[in-house]
Every structure is written in C-alpha cells, then in structure tokens.
Motif scaffolding. Structure first.
Motif, PDB file in Angstrom:
ATOM      1  N   ALA A  88      64.015  38.544 -13.058  1.00 62.08           N
ATOM      2  CA  ALA A  88      62.880  37.627 -12.916  1.00 62.08           C
ATOM      3  C   ALA A  88      62.724  37.184 -11.470  1.00 62.08           C
ATOM      4  O   ALA A  88      61.598  37.111 -10.945  1.00 62.08           O
ATOM      5  N   LEU A  89      63.846  36.910 -10.813  1.00 60.57           N
ATOM      6  CA  LEU A  89      63.790  36.481  -9.419  1.00 60.57           C
ATOM      7  C   LEU A  89      63.357  37.631  -8.503  1.00 60.57           C
ATOM      8  O   LEU A  89      62.679  37.408  -7.494  1.00 60.57           O
ATOM      9  N   ALA A  90      63.732  38.850  -8.848  1.00 61.75           N
ATOM     10  CA  ALA A  90      63.304  40.012  -8.056  1.00 61.75           C
ATOM     11  C   ALA A  90      61.790  40.202  -8.160  1.00 61.75           C
ATOM     12  O   ALA A  90      61.125  40.521  -7.170  1.00 61.75           O
ATOM     13  N   ALA A  91      61.252  40.010  -9.368  1.00 63.88           N
ATOM     14  CA  ALA A  91      59.801  40.107  -9.544  1.00 63.88           C
ATOM     15  C   ALA A  91      59.091  39.030  -8.733  1.00 63.88           C
ATOM     16  O   ALA A  91      58.083  39.295  -8.064  1.00 63.88           O
ATOM     17  N   LYS A  92      59.635  37.824  -8.778  1.00 65.08           N
ATOM     18  CA  LYS A  92      59.066  36.720  -7.995  1.00 65.08           C
ATOM     19  C   LYS A  92      59.131  37.030  -6.504  1.00 65.08           C
ATOM     20  O   LYS A  92      58.178  36.783  -5.759  1.00 65.08           O
ATOM     21  N   ALA A  93      60.254  37.593  -6.066  1.00 71.90           N
ATOM     22  CA  ALA A  93      60.443  37.909  -4.649  1.00 71.90           C
ATOM     23  C   ALA A  93      59.483  38.989  -4.175  1.00 71.90           C
ATOM     24  O   ALA A  93      59.042  38.987  -3.021  1.00 71.90           O
ATOM     25  N   ALA A  94      59.151  39.927  -5.061  1.00 70.86           N
ATOM     26  CA  ALA A  94      58.307  41.064  -4.672  1.00 70.86           C
ATOM     27  C   ALA A  94      56.834  40.693  -4.541  1.00 70.86           C
ATOM     28  O   ALA A  94      56.088  41.372  -3.817  1.00 70.86           O
ATOM     29  N   ALA A  95      56.402  39.630  -5.221  1.00 71.69           N
ATOM     30  CA  ALA A  95      54.972  39.314  -5.280  1.00 71.69           C
ATOM     31  C   ALA A  95      54.330  39.059  -3.908  1.00 71.69           C
ATOM     32  O   ALA A  95      53.291  39.660  -3.601  1.00 71.69           O
ATOM     33  N   PRO A  96      54.909  38.195  -3.051  1.00 68.79           N
ATOM     34  CA  PRO A  96      54.261  37.992  -1.738  1.00 68.79           C
ATOM     35  C   PRO A  96      54.238  39.255  -0.879  1.00 68.79           C
ATOM     36  O   PRO A  96      53.311  39.453  -0.097  1.00 68.79           O
ATOM     37  N   ILE A  97      55.250  40.106  -1.037  1.00 71.50           N
ATOM     38  CA  ILE A  97      55.293  41.359  -0.284  1.00 71.50           C
ATOM     39  C   ILE A  97      54.182  42.286  -0.768  1.00 71.50           C
ATOM     40  O   ILE A  97      53.451  42.887   0.022  1.00 71.50           O
ATOM     41  N   GLY A  98      54.044  42.406  -2.092  1.00 74.79           N
ATOM     42  CA  GLY A  98      52.984  43.222  -2.652  1.00 74.79           C
ATOM     43  C   GLY A  98      51.609  42.709  -2.280  1.00 74.79           C
ATOM     44  O   GLY A  98      50.694  43.499  -1.987  1.00 74.79           O
ATOM     45  N   MET A  99      51.450  41.388  -2.275  1.00 78.39           N
ATOM     46  CA  MET A  99      50.162  40.802  -1.890  1.00 78.39           C
ATOM     47  C   MET A  99      49.836  41.135  -0.441  1.00 78.39           C
ATOM     48  O   MET A  99      48.691  41.470  -0.106  1.00 78.39           O
ATOM     49  N   THR A 100      50.839  41.063   0.436  1.00 81.60           N
ATOM     50  CA  THR A 100      50.629  41.397   1.845  1.00 81.60           C
ATOM     51  C   THR A 100      50.256  42.863   2.009  1.00 81.60           C
ATOM     52  O   THR A 100      49.361  43.212   2.797  1.00 81.60           O
ATOM     53  N   MET A 101      50.928  43.733   1.252  1.00 84.99           N
ATOM     54  CA  MET A 101      50.592  45.158   1.304  1.00 84.99           C
ATOM     55  C   MET A 101      49.147  45.388   0.839  1.00 84.99           C
ATOM     56  O   MET A 101      48.429  46.226   1.400  1.00 84.99           O
ATOM     57  N   THR A 102      48.725  44.653  -0.161  1.00 80.16           N
ATOM     58  CA  THR A 102      47.355  44.787  -0.660  1.00 80.16           C
ATOM     59  C   THR A 102      46.349  44.350   0.396  1.00 80.16           C
ATOM     60  O   THR A 102      45.313  44.998   0.594  1.00 80.16           O
ATOM     61  N   LEU A 103      46.662  43.247   1.089  1.00 78.07           N
ATOM     62  CA  LEU A 103      45.797  42.772   2.167  1.00 78.07           C
ATOM     63  C   LEU A 103      45.689  43.806   3.292  1.00 78.07           C
ATOM     64  O   LEU A 103      44.604  44.055   3.818  1.00 78.07           O
TER      65      LEU A 103
END
Length: 242
Positions: A88-103
C-alpha cells in the motif's frame, strides 16, 4: 526464500538499503547515455527536423506514466488481498512520480505536436485518455491526504486505482481502439516495420531503460520514507497513550 518476505517493512528496509545505491548508479548511467546520445548524436528527421528528438523524453515518460499506474494497481490488489502494508505504501509512493511522468508526457507531446499538427492540443482519443489519467493521479493523491486512517485510505485508494486502470489501458491502446485522431501509432513495436528508424531506436531503448530505473529508484526511496513516517506516527501515538 519467499517473495512475500519483502512485504515485511524491516526486511524491505534492509534489502533496499543495499540495492538502492546500485540502482541509482545504473539510473544515472543509462539516463545520461540515452539522452546525450539521442539529443546530440542522432541526425535530424527528414520531415520533423530536430523536433523528433523530443521522442527521448516523450516516449519514455508516456510509457512510465501508464506503467506506474499499472504498478500501483498490482500493489493495490496485493494490499486488498493480502493486507501487506509495504504494498500500500509503495502504491502511495509511486503516485506523485507517475503524475509527474504524465505531466512530462503531456507537455512534451504538446511541444512535439504543435509543429506537426499545427495545434498544441487536440481532443484525440489517446490525449484525452492521458488527461483523464492525470486527473486520476491527482484524485488518488488527494484521497490519501484526505483520509486520516491509513488503512481506510489504502482501501479507498485501491478501489480508485482499479477504476482508473481503465484509462491507463485506454491511454496505451486508444490508437488501436479508434482509427481516428491525430496521434501516431506506437514508436516501438514487435513489428520491425512499425518501429522508428534504427538510428533513433537504440538510444530510445536506452532512454526508456533509464526512465524505468529512475522510476524504480524514486519509488524505493519514497517507500522507505513512507515506512519511516508510519513508524514515527506509531511512536508518537504510543507516547501520547503512555
């Protein structure tokens, strides 16, 4: 040795402390090699000119934007089924990185598309799905912050992740689902005839490898931080109860 041993926070911290520096060095080497090679040692395209070189940022970031959400989906399913807090914490950790990649993918796509299409934005199926994916990233992060109970937050964000996976798939395969829209087909394919020219192909693969390693490095770092924050909150709660 079972893979599930690494779901133990102590085991995860011990292992990543050793592995993380190695991955970080590989990340720096592959990113430097791929981007320098791509931007400075490949020719201009006969149609797109030097604009084509943005492919070394756009394609890797777009791939990671989608695959980051897929990684979050797997981690969320593990949490819902096995209740491993590290997932669960890994999923939480990945979200801002994925959002930045999307941007990055949206911005570089606009920069690349403007001289090719004559417009910065088009409601193309893939572009629209990518924009919706970005909004799901925002919602996922906001939901984690809005719910105080971490287990309840993990449950609800996992459900949101499952729903958002539809748009991650659409972002990847929209060009195949709809034969309309301005966006080109895949730059990399099992069909050699659909790939970019060989002169761009190798540095692009290296750049993609660099982005993958960058994502892994950042996720491991942020997951370690999330574990430390969780432990600190637990200690503070015990002190207050004591």
């Amino acid at each position: 040795m079972s893979l599930w041993e690494y779901a133990n926070p102590t085991k995860f911290m011990q292992t990543t402390q050793v592995v993380l520096p190695v991955i970080a060095v590989l990340t720096a080497l592959t990113l430097f090699t791929g981007l320098i090679w791509g931007f400075f040692f490949t020719p201009e395209d006969y149609r797109q000119g030097s604009t084509v070189k943005i492919i070394y940022l756009h394609v890797p970031s777009a791939l990671m934007a989608i695959n980051a959400w897929m990684m979050m989906l797997v981690a969320s399913l593990i949490w819902l089924i096995r209740r491993h807090h590290v997932s669960a914490l890994a999923a939480k950790a990945a979200a801002p990185i994925g959002m930045t990649m999307t941007l990055i993918a949206l911005y570089t796509g606009a920069v690349w598309g403007q001289p090719m299409w004559g417009t910065w934005w088009e409601w193309d199926p893939r572009l629209t799905a990518f924009l919706v994916l970005f909004l799901f990233y925002l919602g996922y992060i906001a939901l984690w912050e809005a719910i105080e109970n971490p287990d309840a937050a993990a449950d609800l964000t996992s459900v949101l992740c499952i729903v958002g996976s539809v748009f991650a798939v659409l972002s990847r395969y929209a060009v195949n689902f709809w034969n309309q829209g301005l966006h080109q087909g895949a730059s990399l394919s099992l069909d050699a005839e659909e790939n970019v020219a060989n002169v761009f192909y190798v540095p692009l693969l290296i750049s993609i490898a660099g982005f993958v390693l960058l994502f892994v490095t950042l996720v491991l770092m942020r997951t370690r931080t999330e574990i430390r924050v969780r432990r600190l909150k637990a200690l503070i709660a015990r002190e207050r109860m004591g």
